[in-house]
Design a protein around this motif. Structure first.
Motif, short mmCIF file in Angstrom:
data_model
loop_
_atom_site.label_atom_id
_atom_site.label_comp_id
_atom_site.label_asym_id
_atom_site.label_seq_id
_atom_site.Cartn_x
_atom_site.Cartn_y
_atom_site.Cartn_z
N LEU A 82 -0.87 6.98 3.25
CA LEU A 82 0.14 6.69 2.24
C LEU A 82 1.46 7.31 2.66
O LEU A 82 1.49 8.23 3.49
N SER A 83 2.55 6.85 2.07
CA SER A 83 3.87 7.36 2.43
C SER A 83 4.73 7.56 1.19
O SER A 83 4.49 6.94 0.14
N VAL A 84 5.71 8.44 1.31
CA VAL A 84 6.64 8.68 0.21
C VAL A 84 7.38 7.38 -0.11
O VAL A 84 7.82 6.66 0.79
N GLY A 85 7.49 7.08 -1.40
CA GLY A 85 8.15 5.85 -1.85
C GLY A 85 7.21 4.67 -2.03
O GLY A 85 7.62 3.62 -2.54
N GLN A 86 5.95 4.84 -1.64
CA GLN A 86 5.00 3.73 -1.74
C GLN A 86 4.50 3.55 -3.17
O GLN A 86 4.23 4.52 -3.88
N ARG A 87 4.35 2.30 -3.58
CA ARG A 87 3.76 1.98 -4.89
C ARG A 87 2.24 2.06 -4.76
O ARG A 87 1.66 1.48 -3.82
#
Length: 305
Positions: A82-87
């Motif tokens: 997962l990454s920062v900003g991901q929904r």
């Protein structure tokens, strides 16, 4: 951050209060999610995990709610996928603070990507209801095309998912509930409906799978309807009744990224509809989660527009 907490098990949802709590931080393998919408299961106040940690120690005031949709804002050490900003959307751990808040810390493995064309309100309505139905039908019930399913509580959040997924798999679905539930159950795909207050359940005849969300006398009577080799699947605790020649299984829903992704894809394809009832803000959540009359569908709490 704003959060709903519970402190008194005897008071249940009536003891909910809106308070200020520190924002969570991300432990190893965690992410922090800014919650946009969250769901709540009314029986949570009866779960031991709402009140104690895994060692049995009191953890109140605790934040309830365990399904959510939002945006990742921080990653813990070692977190991958997962990454920062991901929904994202998914289920949070039963023994940790939950989702009726502006932020939550959750293990990354419990979340799945939420496509940009799926609203956060819809995303928050899917994890527990969708995974419960999926796992009960296909993992534990091993449903096959051509079989028949007796779906109790067919107008509820879980029941409408059971009905649609079973129909999509080629099963024949008989829904049950109260008289007022008939049209909703049929609208979500049940091919027959049994009013448990006035119809004879035994007139259903033999079925291959019973999906039980009620227990008690209804479970006992349903067990007698299961054909040889069939299955009683329960989400209300260890079965008190068993079919004469079949299986009785109870289970607690588990997070599964692959299953979540398949469920949300079916929503995108139009094969699945969510059963959302009331939508309220976090400021109005205590009132919304303590309705004065019977409601249908899942109540969703929107934390942000």
């Amino acid at each position: 951050m704003k959060a709903i907490v519970v402190t008194d098990q005897a008071a249940g949802t009536a003891g909910m209060t809106l308070v200020e709590r520190p924002e969570p931080s991300a432990a190893i393998n965690d992410v922090v999610v800014q919650i946009r919408a969250s769901g709540f299961v009314p029986t949570e106040t009866e779960w031991p995990s709402t009140w104690t940690d895994r060692a049995g120690r009191d953890r109140t005031p605790s934040i309830p709610g365990h399904e959510m949709a939002g945006v990742v804002t921080a990653l813990g050490y070692g977190t991958t996928g997962l990454s920062v900003g991901q929904r994202v959307f998914g289920i949070t751990d039963w023994h940790r603070d939950g989702t009726l808040a502006e932020y939550v810390a959750v293990e990354a493995r419990n979340l799945a990507p939420l496509p940009g064309d799926v609203d956060f309100t819809v995303g928050a309505s899917l994890p527990i209801s969708g995974l419960t139905a999926w796992q009960g039908l296909f993992v534990h019930g091993r449903l096959q095309a051509g079989q028949s399913v007796l779906a109790h509580g067919a107008a509820g959040a879980v029941g409408t998912m059971v009905t649609q997924l079973a129909r999509g798999a080629g099963a024949y679905v008989i829904g049950t509930g109260r008289a007022a539930d008939r049209q909703m159950a049929l609208d979500f795909g049940a091919q027959e409906f049994v009013d448990l207050d006035s119809d004879a359940l035994e007139d259903v005849g033999g079925v291959d799978l019973v999906f039980d969300v009620i227990g008690g006398d209804i479970q006992h009577r349903s067990a007698g309807l299961i054909r040889a080799g069939g299955t009683l699947v329960s989400v209300v605790g260890p079965p008190e009744a068993r079919p004469d020649d079949g299986l009785a299984i109870d289970f607690v829903v588990e997070s599964d990224r692959t299953q979540l992704s398949e469920i949300v894809q079916q929503v995108r394809d139009g094969r699945l509809r969510t059963n959302i009832g009331n939508v309220a803000t976090l400021d109005n959540a205590v009132v919304a989660l303590n309705p004065t009359e019977r409601t249908t569908g899942k109540t969703i709490i929107r934390t942000r527009p």
